[in-house]
Design an enzyme around this catalytic site. Structure first.
Site, short mmCIF file in Angstrom:
data_model
loop_
_atom_site.label_atom_id
_atom_site.label_comp_id
_atom_site.label_asym_id
_atom_site.label_seq_id
_atom_site.Cartn_x
_atom_site.Cartn_y
_atom_site.Cartn_z
N HIS A 421 -31.80 18.22 -25.64
CA HIS A 421 -31.53 16.82 -25.31
C HIS A 421 -30.27 16.33 -26.00
O HIS A 421 -29.42 15.67 -25.39
CB HIS A 421 -32.73 15.95 -25.73
N CYS A 752 4.69 40.05 -26.23
CA CYS A 752 3.52 39.31 -26.70
C CYS A 752 3.70 38.85 -28.14
O CYS A 752 2.72 38.62 -28.84
CB CYS A 752 2.26 40.15 -26.56
#
Length: 795
Positions: A421, A752
């Protein structure tokens, strides 16, 4: 009797257009029974009372005027919400059943008992409001459910209590907030054969990642016993993630996430007493085991895809497993109401500076970070103590907490998972939340200044004091198209899915060692040689991490494959280049059990690292585990977009040895489409580029190491910092030369390194040199993409 005047109707006779008659929950159950059971989705049989039956109950007991009067008094401030709710519920509970309604329920229950061959069958009795489970509003948890109800008299009593729950405090408050007319909402009651999950398990499925909105993954929460503990957030469940695009292929097992939850409690049948269920502690064996087997995870994932496809929208689904028959069932399905309504566009990326001491950690809900003062509450009844804008800290929440949660800056709970919840409401409210922390309500104190961070992946943290929270606005829709492929550098599986909306061309660098160091934490050779380990403390640590694994080495393979799978999934089907492990010896030695397997080196940067380890007797068995993980990732899971990359390969003979070892471990370049790249980070890689190009499918330039070795500069040296520059002429010559040589050999080449992320102008040089791809950190993706587009335009 017309359809509109029936008191009771079976699930086989309704579909999702019958919301006004049987409410959203029951209409959805009927839809699945009618249309999806033929596709293998199992739904327990049952029936529903109709909205007509509800209005007959209201009319017989003359409740309409008292309801109107009580609500008017509340709206005018003459009565509190609590007093109003208590009054209205009491009126319903004192009400009597119309004779024809009561008889219709008794008859339907008797027919259900005959159908399943059991007298006084145990059933689940659930409320289904006629304004429930709409795409624009979630009424989940607003009304009551009752489990293990047996006998017609008990059933009628449970149905009456469901009617009364239409006026719980939280339901009244929610309808007021959403401007629903209380007297235009009726209540249907769903009566469904109980799945004996009290002796089995249950949980929830989202067909979309509830945190990032990533629509290619289904997230499954699972706990022992009845499913209410998961929905209510009273337990920390297991969490599994499956990659939906690959579920259509039966031979694949695309499970990309498995996290074992604490599962300290479970809800079971109560055989004696007033209540029909009770909550009990789980056994140690239950806490340490995974709730679901892989085959069950995949079955639930496939069912979730069928349901989502049928409804045409992301779904929030409840499932249960019968402990007596081992059968799986779907017991509820409703539209997901948060991520599915978000419009793609600008999103904020949060970063923290000057973080304080880490106080507690749990699951991250949302991706924001906030600062505030703590307010610890034991009960929703303490609402008067709450200060607007405080960080709400409590054990767990239920719908009674919503009025407080709306006023909070962030939420921290001891218990609960991603489908609890607290998690669901936090998402609806747009609040960061850390759930399932274990002890936050004990560790954190009232008025304590803290920073709540959900911006660091799937783990959320609470830090001492106020950190500096920085935000970056990212708008992918404004980006130009480029010839040069712009890819991402990713390392942390926990945060990989956060970047799925970026229009990247794949992952140019996925760092394996980050997964090993942060998620696996154990040296692979310590797992291979576990029986020979002499340090009892190290063995205890390994035993704790490898619970559930018969073979210790399987833990490494499993966790490495899962971690890399999340990265591979984020941008599937674009290529994901995985760099095989590139720890230095001092870094390997810091892993659990690592000290006994690593030599001491004066200069680990130039020592036993990268390719040299893979064929060495000292590490060859560890590399074999890495290969097993890659093989599983590509062949068993189906991520054929994964490309292997070999780091720090010093010579041609070393390249040949590594490729030979890979082949011996079932990874042959070219077979099943496997591509193998080599890092270009050593001058020999540039000098002999043509020879390396014959052995590899591509080069990936590591500009940091290449700069160090070209200039002979330690980048970490304060004295030499002024000499370290990737824009040095010598470094640029090396980069442009290898690009030219690679292209002459017909081989792809990318970069990279960090330079384009830190200095976007460096991207201009790369474009002018003809680079095929540039891989950058996500936070610099947009400005590098823009710089590349500008450079291409001017070229």
């Amino acid at each position: 009797m017309t359809a509109d005047s029936r008191q009771v109707i079976s699930f086989e006779e309704v579909n999702r257009s019958a919301t006004a008659q049987v409410g959203g929950k029951n209409a959805s159950l009927g839809e699945m029974v009618c249309h999806l059971e033929g596709q293998g989705v199992a739904v327990p049989p049952g029936f529903a009372t109709t909205s007509h039956a509800y209005w007959q109950f209201v009319e017989l007991n003359e409740l309409k005027q008292p309801i109107m009067d009580a609500l008017k008094d509340m709206q005018e401030g003459k009565a509190t919400l609590a007093a109003t709710g208590t009054l209205l519920r009491r009126l319903f509970l004192k009400g009597t059943w119309p004779e024809d309604t009561a008889q219709a329920i008794r008859d339907a229950y008797a027919q259900l008992c005959v159908r399943i061959g059991r007298d006084d069958a145990d059933v689940a009795v659930r409320s289904s409001a006629t304004a429930e489970d709409l795409p624009e509003a979630s009424f989940a948890g607003q009304q009551e459910s009752f489990l293990n109800i047996r006998g017609a008299d008990a059933l009628l009593d449970a149905c009456r209590q469901c009617y009364a729950s239409l006026f719980t405090d939280r339901a009244i408050s929610y309808r007021e907030t959403k401007h629903f007319d209380h007297l235009q909402v009726a209540l249907s009651v769903g009566v469904q054969v109980m799945v004996r999950s009290d002796t089995g398990s249950a949980g929830v499925i989202f067909t979309i990642d509830p945190e990032t909105g990533f629509d290619k993954v289904a997230v499954i929460d699972a706990a022992w016993g009845l499913g209410e503990t998961v929905v209510q957030g009273t337990v920390e469940p297991d969490e599994y993630q499956v990659f939906k695009p690959l579920l259509t292929k039966d031979q694949l097992e695309p499970i990309i996430g498995k996290r074992r939850g604490a599962k300290e409690l479970k809800m079971v049948y109560a055989e004696d007493g007033v209540k029909s269920t009770r909550t009990v502690p789980t056994s140690r064996a239950e806490r340490e085991a995974f709730v679901l087997a892989d085959a069950e995870i995949l079955q639930l994932g496939r069912w979730a895809c069928i349901i989502e496809k049928h409804y045409g929208c992301p779904m929030d689904i409840e499932w249960a497993k019968d402990g007596e028959t081992s059968e799986l069932f779907i017991v509820q399905a409703r539209p997901e109401t948060v991520q599915s309504r978000k419009v793609a566009g600008k999103f904020l990326s949060y970063r923290l500076k000057n973080k304080g001491k880490k106080l507690v950690a749990g699951l991250s809900i949302g991706d924001a970070a906030v600062t505030g003062k703590v307010c610890v509450l034991d009960s929703a009844q303490d609402i008067d103590r709450f200060v607007d804008g405080a960080v709400l800290v409590t054990e767990n929440t239920d719908p009674d907490w919503v009025p407080i949660m709306k006023r909070a800056a962030a939420i921290v709970t001891d218990h609960g998972g991603r489908t609890s919840h607290a998690a669901i409401i936090s998402r609806e409210l747009g609040l960061p939340a850390v759930v399932g922390s274990g002890n936050a309500s004990k560790v954190l104190k009232d008025n304590q200044e803290v920073t709540v961070s959900c911006a660091e992946g799937d783990k959320g943290f609470v830090y001492e004091g106020y950190a500096e929270v920085l935000t970056d606005a990212i708008d992918p829709s404004d980006l130009p198209v480029t010839r040069t492929r712009i890819m991402l550098n990713l390392a942390d599986p926990a945060s990989a899915l956060h970047w799925w909306r970026l229009p990247a061309d794949g992952v140019g660098l996925a760092r394996m060692e980050f997964v090993v160091g942060n998620h696996i934490r154990v040296h692979p050779m310590a797992l291979v040689n576990y029986e020979q380990l002499e340090d009892s403390g190290v063995k205890r640590q390994i035993d704790e991490l490898t619970k559930g694994y018969t073979e210790k080495a399987d833990y490494f393979v499993d966790q490495l494959a899962l971690g890399l799978a999340r990265i591979a999934a984020a941008l599937y089907p674009d290529p994901v280049i995985v760099r095989m492990s590139d720890f230095k010896t001092n870094e390997y030695a810091n892993l659990i059990g690592g000290a006994g397997f690593e030599p001491h080196e004066e200069n680990p940067m130039l020592g036993f690292r990268g390719a040299s380890r893979y064929y060495s007797p000292r590490y060859r068995e560890g590399f074999a585990l890495e290969c097993r993980a890659i093989k599983r990732l590509r062949e068993a899971m189906g991520f054929t977009n994964v490309v292997m990359m070999i780091p720090f390969c010093r010579s041609i003979s070393e390249a040949d040895k590594v490729l030979e070892v890979m082949t011996a471990n079932g990874l042959q370049r070219g077979k099943n489409g496997l591509e193998v790249y080599v890092m270009c980070e050593i001058p020999s890689n540039v000098i002999l580029a043509a020879d390396f190009a014959k052995r590899f499918d591509g080069f990936s330039i590591g500009s940091n190491d290449l700069t160090q070795l070209t200039l002979g500069v330690d980048r970490d040296s304060d004295e030499l910092a002024h000499l370290f520059s990737e824009e040095d002429k010598a470094v640029k010559w090396m980069i442009s030369h290898v690009i030219k040589a690679a292209h002459e050999a017909g081989t792809k080449v990318g970069l990279c390194g960090q330079a384009p992320s830190d200095h976007p102008e460096f991207a201009t040089f790369l474009v002018e040199s003809g680079i095929d791809s540039i891989s950058v950190t996500p936070d610099s993706f947009i400005r590098v993409k823009q710089k590349v587009a500008e450079a291409e335009k001017n070229a």
